[in-house]
Design an enzyme around this catalytic site. Sequence first.
Site, PDB file in Angstrom:
ATOM      1  N   GLU A  66       0.906  -1.196  -0.146  1.00 47.52           N
ATOM      2  CA  GLU A  66       0.192  -0.118  -0.084  1.00 47.52           C
ATOM      3  C   GLU A  66       0.768   1.148  -0.033  1.00 47.52           C
ATOM      4  OE1 GLU A  66      -0.869  -2.730   1.675  1.00 47.52           O
ATOM      5  OE2 GLU A  66      -2.629  -3.251   0.901  1.00 47.52           O
ATOM      6  N   HIS A  85     -10.871  -6.405   8.168  1.00 45.95           N
ATOM      7  CA  HIS A  85     -11.316  -6.077   6.782  1.00 45.95           C
ATOM      8  C   HIS A  85     -13.008  -5.420   6.919  1.00 45.95           C
ATOM      9  CE1 HIS A  85      -8.431  -9.000   6.098  1.00 45.95           C
ATOM     10  NE2 HIS A  85      -8.176  -8.536   4.751  1.00 45.95           N
TER      11      HIS A  85
END
Lengths: 334, 370
Positions: free
Chosen positions: A70, A139
């Site tokens: 990321e 998540h």
Amino acid sequence: MSKKTFRESINEAIKQEMRRDENVIVLGEDVAGGAGTKGDQDAWGGPMAVTKGLAPEFGRERVIDTPITESAIIGTAAGAALTGLRPIADLMFVDFMGVCFDQIFNQAGKFRYMFGGKAVTPLTIRTMYGGGLRAASQHSQCLYPIFTHIPGLKVVIPSNPYDAKGLFVQAVRDDDPVVFFEHKMMYDDEGEVPDELYTIPFGEANFTREGKDVALISMGRTVNLCNQVADEIKKDNISCSVLDLRTLSPLDEDSILEAVEETGRVVIVDESSPRCNVATDISALISDKAFSSLKAPVKMITPPHTPVPFSPALEDLYLPSADNIKKTISNILN
Amino acid sequence: MADSIIPIVMPKWGLAMKEGSVTSWLKNEGDKVNKGETFVEIETEKVVNEFESPEEGILLKKVIENDIKVPVGSLIAILGNENTDTNEIEKFIEDFQSNFTPPSDDEEDSNLEKIIQIKNIDINYLQLGENNSKNIVFVHGFGGDLNNWMFNQEELSSNFNTFSIDLPGHGKSSKNIDQGNLEYLSDIVKDFCNQNNLEKICLVGHSLGGGICLNIALENSELVESLILISPIGLGKEIDNYVEEFIKSESRRDLKPQLEKLYYNKELITRDLVNEVLKFKRLDGVEKALQIIKDGTLIENNNQKTFLGDKIETLKSKISIIWGENDEIIPNTHIKELPSNIETHIFKESGHMSHIEKSKEVNEIIVKLN
């Protein structure tokens, strides 16, 4: 004009903006899928297939599959934005912001200010948030309050396909970094969406229902829950307005105060964790600027202050529900 | 005596209307309702309007509650005569409800709209009543679209072959236009009539559309048999700054007071209606197109750019001019400048949009002139 899903409306927005402006690029993990292999090309289109079909039309130079890093995705995108491109970076799950947050809040979010207004950062970060997918606590978070807290970032959170396309096009054309929140349970929601390009300005909340007894204020997916409740309790002679904030930064304070003045009773529904979230922020705004309009205490419907449970039964209890909203409405009316 | 049971169903006003709700009843149960009398107010996504009773009778029962949205065609009330038995009413409602299926979402009514190519741009239009011989063409005003005729076109289509068009830069027609002068807009409408092989038409134009229709009629007397102008441009100098402000207004808060100028009844301007207009204004290319039309036809030095009043004596078509007494956009004093042999109507309690606020009366005038 035709019916499109939330997924299709974002896909169409990206596609049409890429056709219109060659500086628009897309990058992220598996935004196409299959890069560098002999296998299926454009196999994924992102985990929810939102970017499917872009690589065949625009090529790998503009639809870039990145490594699973990321910090590299956002760092590359922020630099590309600073040097003239209009990147759309896919952060996939917002839960992963931890590893790239420096680039977002202390680099991209500050360039315009640190360079005396001479640099702009037209960066759009797409990211998924929210519970309901049984994806457990790593998540399923919302986390938009953290981005809203940072001056220099714009935070967009659409509740329906029409708004998704217009707000996304605005995000791409905006010269500041925009974090675009997509609830992972909304991709199949349908609505009327024009085939043409259009924009919706940031900082304009939208009344999705009109009413005079109670104002429900919400953002993203829970707006639909509020709409549902407003429709259902009409038969009990309770009329609710629903205010969809659309963007959290900038925030449309005027429409919030308008909603309070029209009803005197407010329920804020926010799926993010309850400490320092959007609900507490709006509640503070109302008690500061519209106290004299209030006929009842401001109520906040949020999850409890715990990680999102993995157990489906507990996750359902954790999330704001229609029942919860109805009970709260009836409490403040009596 | 009226029939014992007359069902009143949710009307369909315009193609986009899928559902509606009752905002208020103007009659109580037991009251007599005359044919054509308004007895209930209905709200759609676009507008609130009074509903006229299709028949005469006693209002026996209000079937739906206020503010509950129901699909078009749903039973909303029962009319009948004083001898109707309560059980009979209940039985009728029960039968109706069990047999009623709301129009399905898949029935894309908007498919009735068609696109035609004129001068290399797309023009969107709607034709209703194609089996009738006498033709009517409706031309909307600045910033409007063919839905502005929702209370006129469908109603008149039972006796006329009716067309409504979206002007260039408007509705679903092309937004990428490079000219917006009166000749160009008139040619578009004229070519539309020619391509559809229309002859001896009745042109109905509102505001900007009124100027366009008058211009066409002045130059093509063989094509235009009759002309209805509603608050048209082109008959005087004065015009409100609405046009500039409409183009400039980007938010709901800025646009609402502008749209309120259009109507006598300001309550018609709901947030939903403002949002509908914003949806149009926010399409790519619209702002530029509106600017081009403003500069080409509408405004010069804060006054109207187009003046046709001096030619109106040469007009060969039958004509009727309609204005609202409370028009805040173009003053109805322009009527006074006209030759005295021209038929004019000024409606009380009506603003710039008489075809919406006084639709029944406007429709009657259209029928009478033809």
